[in-house]
Design a protein around this motif. Structure first.
Motif, PDB file in Angstrom:
ATOM      1  N   ARG A  57     102.324-115.215  -8.324  1.00 25.79           N
ATOM      2  CA  ARG A  57     101.822-116.549  -7.964  1.00 25.79           C
ATOM      3  C   ARG A  57     100.819-116.354  -6.856  1.00 25.79           C
ATOM      4  O   ARG A  57     101.126-115.755  -5.833  1.00 25.79           O
ATOM      5  CB  ARG A  57     102.996-117.402  -7.488  1.00 25.79           C
ATOM      6  N   ARG A  58      99.621-116.856  -7.064  1.00 23.90           N
ATOM      7  CA  ARG A  58      98.576-116.693  -6.068  1.00 23.90           C
ATOM      8  C   ARG A  58      98.572-117.884  -5.118  1.00 23.90           C
ATOM      9  O   ARG A  58      98.403-119.025  -5.541  1.00 23.90           O
ATOM     10  CB  ARG A  58      97.229-116.592  -6.775  1.00 23.90           C
ATOM     11  N   VAL A  59      98.790-117.618  -3.845  1.00 21.91           N
ATOM     12  CA  VAL A  59      98.787-118.657  -2.824  1.00 21.91           C
ATOM     13  C   VAL A  59      97.783-118.236  -1.764  1.00 21.91           C
ATOM     14  O   VAL A  59      97.954-117.194  -1.131  1.00 21.91           O
ATOM     15  CB  VAL A  59     100.188-118.850  -2.193  1.00 21.91           C
ATOM     16  N   GLY A  60      96.732-119.038  -1.589  1.00 22.90           N
ATOM     17  CA  GLY A  60      95.677-118.650  -0.655  1.00 22.90           C
ATOM     18  C   GLY A  60      94.971-117.428  -1.197  1.00 22.90           C
ATOM     19  O   GLY A  60      94.510-117.416  -2.325  1.00 22.90           O
ATOM     20  N   GLY A  61      94.903-116.373  -0.412  1.00 22.51           N
ATOM     21  CA  GLY A  61      94.279-115.142  -0.881  1.00 22.51           C
ATOM     22  C   GLY A  61      95.294-114.110  -1.313  1.00 22.51           C
ATOM     23  O   GLY A  61      94.930-113.067  -1.841  1.00 22.51           O
ATOM     24  N   ALA A  62      96.565-114.385  -1.086  1.00 24.94           N
ATOM     25  CA  ALA A  62      97.603-113.391  -1.361  1.00 24.94           C
ATOM     26  C   ALA A  62      98.323-113.693  -2.672  1.00 24.94           C
ATOM     27  O   ALA A  62      98.456-114.848  -3.077  1.00 24.94           O
ATOM     28  CB  ALA A  62      98.617-113.368  -0.226  1.00 24.94           C
ATOM     29  N   THR A  63      98.794-112.642  -3.320  1.00 22.06           N
ATOM     30  CA  THR A  63      99.590-112.783  -4.531  1.00 22.06           C
ATOM     31  C   THR A  63     101.041-112.458  -4.191  1.00 22.06           C
ATOM     32  O   THR A  63     101.332-111.393  -3.672  1.00 22.06           O
ATOM     33  CB  THR A  63      99.089-111.818  -5.624  1.00 22.06           C
ATOM     34  N   PHE A  64     101.923-113.404  -4.479  1.00 19.53           N
ATOM     35  CA  PHE A  64     103.340-113.223  -4.185  1.00 19.53           C
ATOM     36  C   PHE A  64     104.112-113.037  -5.487  1.00 19.53           C
ATOM     37  O   PHE A  64     103.779-113.637  -6.505  1.00 19.53           O
ATOM     38  CB  PHE A  64     103.903-114.441  -3.439  1.00 19.53           C
TER      39      PHE A  64
END
Length: 158
Positions: free
Chosen positions: A80-87
């Motif tokens: 799941r991409r949140v902002g610039g990071a992928t979690f």
């Protein structure tokens, strides 16, 4: 989505046990539309399982069902991409997807095994899954471990 969801197809029960789960498994096992060959592989694998576990009071089909139950994952991680990071977000799995994942894992790890015939390899993987060992069981454990490690990101669930 623009289009309507396609209707679920009805899976007919298999000729020997009268079970739709067997047919689904055989459909995953099948190559190039050779369903009769896939049925032959599956049934001979069950016979081999019965001969490998003679002191087990369950039937070969029950052993296979228990093996599938042992390697069925409950949670998986989705990117799941949140902002610039992928979690890696842990999510629960739908029941039909659980069944499909467990069947595919069992077949894939059976194909990777060393052995003479596919029915021998499948029988060995079923026995390992029944005894909670083997590649497919390890895959389930890894999925659960990944979900546990990323539990902090569960609030990003969608």
């Amino acid at each position: 989505m623009r289009k309507a969801k396609p209707k679920k197809r009805i899976v007919l029960p298999d000729p020997v046990f009268g079970d739709t789960r067997v047919t689904k498994f055989v459909n995953h096992l099948m190559y190039d539309g050779k369903k009769t060959t896939a049925y032959h592989i599956f049934y001979s694998a069950l016979e081999t399982v019965k001969s490998k576990l003679p002191n087990e009071e369950k039937s070969a089909l029950d052993i296979w069902k228990k093996a599938l139950e042992n390697i069925t994952p409950q949670v998986e991680v989705k990117s799941r991409r949140v902002g610039g990071a992928t979690f890696q977000v842990p999510t629960e799995i739908r029941p039909d997807r659980k069944e499909s994942i467990s069947m595919k894992n069992l077949i894939n790890f059976a194909r990777k095994r060393g052995g003479k015939t596919m029915s021998d390899k499948l029988a060995a993987e079923i026995v390992d899954a029944f005894n909670e060992t083997g590649g497919a069981f390890k895959r389930k454990e890894d999925m659960h471990r990944m979900a546990e490690a990323n539990r902090a990101f569960a609030h990003f669930r969608f």
